[in-house]
Design a protein around this motif. Sequence first.
Motif, PDB file in Angstrom:
ATOM      1  N   THR A  54       0.837  -1.192   0.000  1.00 54.34           N
ATOM      2  CA  THR A  54       0.000   0.000   0.000  1.00 54.34           C
ATOM      3  C   THR A  54       0.871   1.240   0.000  1.00 54.34           C
ATOM      4  OG1 THR A  54      -1.799  -1.108   1.190  1.00 54.34           O
ATOM      5  CG2 THR A  54      -1.784   1.299   1.224  1.00 54.34           C
ATOM      6  N   LEU A  55       0.668   2.095  -0.987  1.00 54.67           N
ATOM      7  CA  LEU A  55       1.331   3.395  -1.012  1.00 54.67           C
ATOM      8  C   LEU A  55       0.439   4.381  -0.271  1.00 54.67           C
ATOM      9  CD1 LEU A  55       3.109   5.102  -4.016  1.00 54.67           C
ATOM     10  CD2 LEU A  55       1.677   6.398  -2.454  1.00 54.67           C
ATOM     11  N   HIS A  56       0.951   4.915   0.839  1.00 54.06           N
ATOM     12  CA  HIS A  56       0.207   5.887   1.647  1.00 54.06           C
ATOM     13  C   HIS A  56       0.524   7.285   1.113  1.00 54.06           C
ATOM     14  CE1 HIS A  56      -0.753   2.650   4.453  1.00 54.06           C
ATOM     15  NE2 HIS A  56       0.499   2.251   4.278  1.00 54.06           N
ATOM     16  N   ALA A  57      -0.426   7.846   0.410  1.00 54.33           N
ATOM     17  CA  ALA A  57      -0.178   9.073  -0.343  1.00 54.33           C
ATOM     18  C   ALA A  57       0.081  10.270   0.556  1.00 54.33           C
ATOM     19  CB  ALA A  57      -1.369   9.369  -1.252  1.00 54.33           C
ATOM     20  N   GLY A  58       1.213  10.919   0.310  1.00 53.76           N
ATOM     21  CA  GLY A  58       1.470  12.217   0.916  1.00 53.76           C
ATOM     22  C   GLY A  58       1.095  13.333  -0.031  1.00 53.76           C
ATOM     23  N   GLU A  59       1.076  12.997  -1.341  1.00 49.81           N
ATOM     24  CA  GLU A  59       0.700  13.951  -2.381  1.00 49.81           C
ATOM     25  C   GLU A  59      -0.092  13.227  -3.466  1.00 49.81           C
ATOM     26  OE1 GLU A  59       3.932  16.608  -3.776  1.00 49.81           O
ATOM     27  OE2 GLU A  59       5.180  15.505  -2.343  1.00 49.81           O
ATOM     28  N   VAL A  60      -1.116  13.877  -3.963  1.00 50.02           N
ATOM     29  CA  VAL A  60      -1.890  13.378  -5.098  1.00 50.02           C
ATOM     30  C   VAL A  60      -2.106  14.551  -6.049  1.00 50.02           C
ATOM     31  CG1 VAL A  60      -4.041  12.322  -5.901  1.00 50.02           C
ATOM     32  CG2 VAL A  60      -3.091  11.678  -3.664  1.00 50.02           C
ATOM     33  N   GLU A  61      -1.798  14.332  -7.329  1.00 50.91           N
ATOM     34  CA  GLU A  61      -1.956  15.411  -8.310  1.00 50.91           C
ATOM     35  C   GLU A  61      -2.797  14.946  -9.490  1.00 50.91           C
ATOM     36  OE1 GLU A  61       0.724  17.559 -11.648  1.00 50.91           O
ATOM     37  OE2 GLU A  61       1.602  17.560  -9.635  1.00 50.91           O
ATOM     38  N   GLN A  75      -4.225  21.906 -16.955  1.00 55.08           N
ATOM     39  CA  GLN A  75      -4.701  22.192 -15.599  1.00 55.08           C
ATOM     40  C   GLN A  75      -4.082  21.194 -14.623  1.00 55.08           C
ATOM     41  OE1 GLN A  75      -7.091  24.758 -15.001  1.00 55.08           O
ATOM     42  NE2 GLN A  75      -6.728  25.269 -17.154  1.00 55.08           N
ATOM     43  N   ARG A  76      -3.663  21.689 -13.468  1.00 57.07           N
ATOM     44  CA  ARG A  76      -3.095  20.825 -12.443  1.00 57.07           C
ATOM     45  C   ARG A  76      -3.701  21.161 -11.087  1.00 57.07           C
ATOM     46  NH1 ARG A  76       3.274  21.387 -12.684  1.00 57.07           N
ATOM     47  NH2 ARG A  76       3.168  19.635 -11.198  1.00 57.07           N
ATOM     48  N   LEU A  77      -4.155  20.121 -10.399  1.00 60.02           N
ATOM     49  CA  LEU A  77      -4.717  20.272  -9.058  1.00 60.02           C
ATOM     50  C   LEU A  77      -3.920  19.361  -8.131  1.00 60.02           C
ATOM     51  CD1 LEU A  77      -6.955  21.390  -7.186  1.00 60.02           C
ATOM     52  CD2 LEU A  77      -8.341  19.398  -7.843  1.00 60.02           C
ATOM     53  N   HIS A  78      -3.356  19.923  -7.080  1.00 63.29           N
ATOM     54  CA  HIS A  78      -2.424  19.206  -6.216  1.00 63.29           C
ATOM     55  C   HIS A  78      -2.956  19.153  -4.794  1.00 63.29           C
ATOM     56  CE1 HIS A  78       1.204  18.956  -3.582  1.00 63.29           C
ATOM     57  NE2 HIS A  78       1.598  18.092  -4.482  1.00 63.29           N
ATOM     58  N   ARG A 112      -4.386  22.881  -3.741  1.00 65.27           N
ATOM     59  CA  ARG A 112      -3.965  24.067  -4.462  1.00 65.27           C
ATOM     60  C   ARG A 112      -3.854  23.784  -5.947  1.00 65.27           C
ATOM     61  NH1 ARG A 112       2.591  24.459  -3.395  1.00 65.27           N
ATOM     62  NH2 ARG A 112       3.045  22.276  -3.841  1.00 65.27           N
ATOM     63  N   ARG A 113      -3.975  24.823  -6.758  1.00 69.69           N
ATOM     64  CA  ARG A 113      -3.723  24.728  -8.187  1.00 69.69           C
ATOM     65  C   ARG A 113      -2.232  24.962  -8.424  1.00 69.69           C
ATOM     66  NH1 ARG A 113      -8.057  26.314 -11.441  1.00 69.69           N
ATOM     67  NH2 ARG A 113      -6.632  26.000 -13.203  1.00 69.69           N
ATOM     68  N   LEU A 114      -1.708  24.353  -9.496  1.00 71.03           N
ATOM     69  CA  LEU A 114      -0.300  24.520  -9.860  1.00 71.03           C
ATOM     70  C   LEU A 114      -0.196  25.080 -11.284  1.00 71.03           C
ATOM     71  CD1 LEU A 114       1.290  21.158  -8.609  1.00 71.03           C
ATOM     72  CD2 LEU A 114       1.223  23.346  -7.412  1.00 71.03           C
ATOM     73  N   TRP A 115       0.897  25.795 -11.515  1.00 73.83           N
ATOM     74  CA  TRP A 115       1.182  26.218 -12.884  1.00 73.83           C
ATOM     75  C   TRP A 115       1.431  24.982 -13.732  1.00 73.83           C
ATOM     76  CZ3 TRP A 115       1.181  31.020 -15.134  1.00 73.83           C
ATOM     77  CH2 TRP A 115       1.065  32.123 -14.273  1.00 73.83           C
TER      78      TRP A 115
END
Length: 223
Positions: free
Chosen positions: A187-194, A205-208, A219-222
Amino acid sequence: MTVRAHLSPAAVLLSRPAPAGQAPPFPGEAPDTPGPLVLRWLREAADAGVGALQAATLATVDGDGNPDARVLVLRDVSPDGASWTFATDRGSPKGRQLAANPGAALTLHWPEQARQLRVRGKVTAGSREEAAAEFRTRSPAARVAARTGHQSEALTSDDAYREAEAAARATVSETPDAVPAGHTVYTLHAGEVEFWQGSPDRFHQRLHYRRTDDGWNRRRLWP
């Protein structure tokens, strides 16, 4: 002479315009956690007939600090998007790398919809009971494949492969529910999902989401 004439044959092929995927609208109202949007994107991809929906690239790091990556099957995602599950043999290169350094990343790419899902976090190994339950959901062919040879070790000949496959097929036929000793659910325990949504006009479009002690930071990303 054009610039293109100076390109190598491979570069010419790589520079061909890719067919534009059908880009669904990016979510206007993003949820507080990534899970509902992950499920929505999975459902939309399945409804759109996206090929290899479960194919995910797992990136790990070896003992020398060199990155390694391969495509595997994503088995499950928790409702909140915090846990991403896959399975492999713990004696495989990726299993050994995760034992030494549990940091990993997963990427799913659906070109038909111009979408990517990117996940980073720490990986943990599940119990033997979890491994058995997952293994028994697999088709007979997948069980045979999991028992054939030792993943990523040198193969001496096609005959050696066929002999190992025949032995694995016999084992699965005689004891279909027997689970290989090294089979492990991770199981990968997500610290970040984009979430990455491509667009033909390059207005991607990027949503992080980043996990914190208080929940998820969105937050949105460039591009």
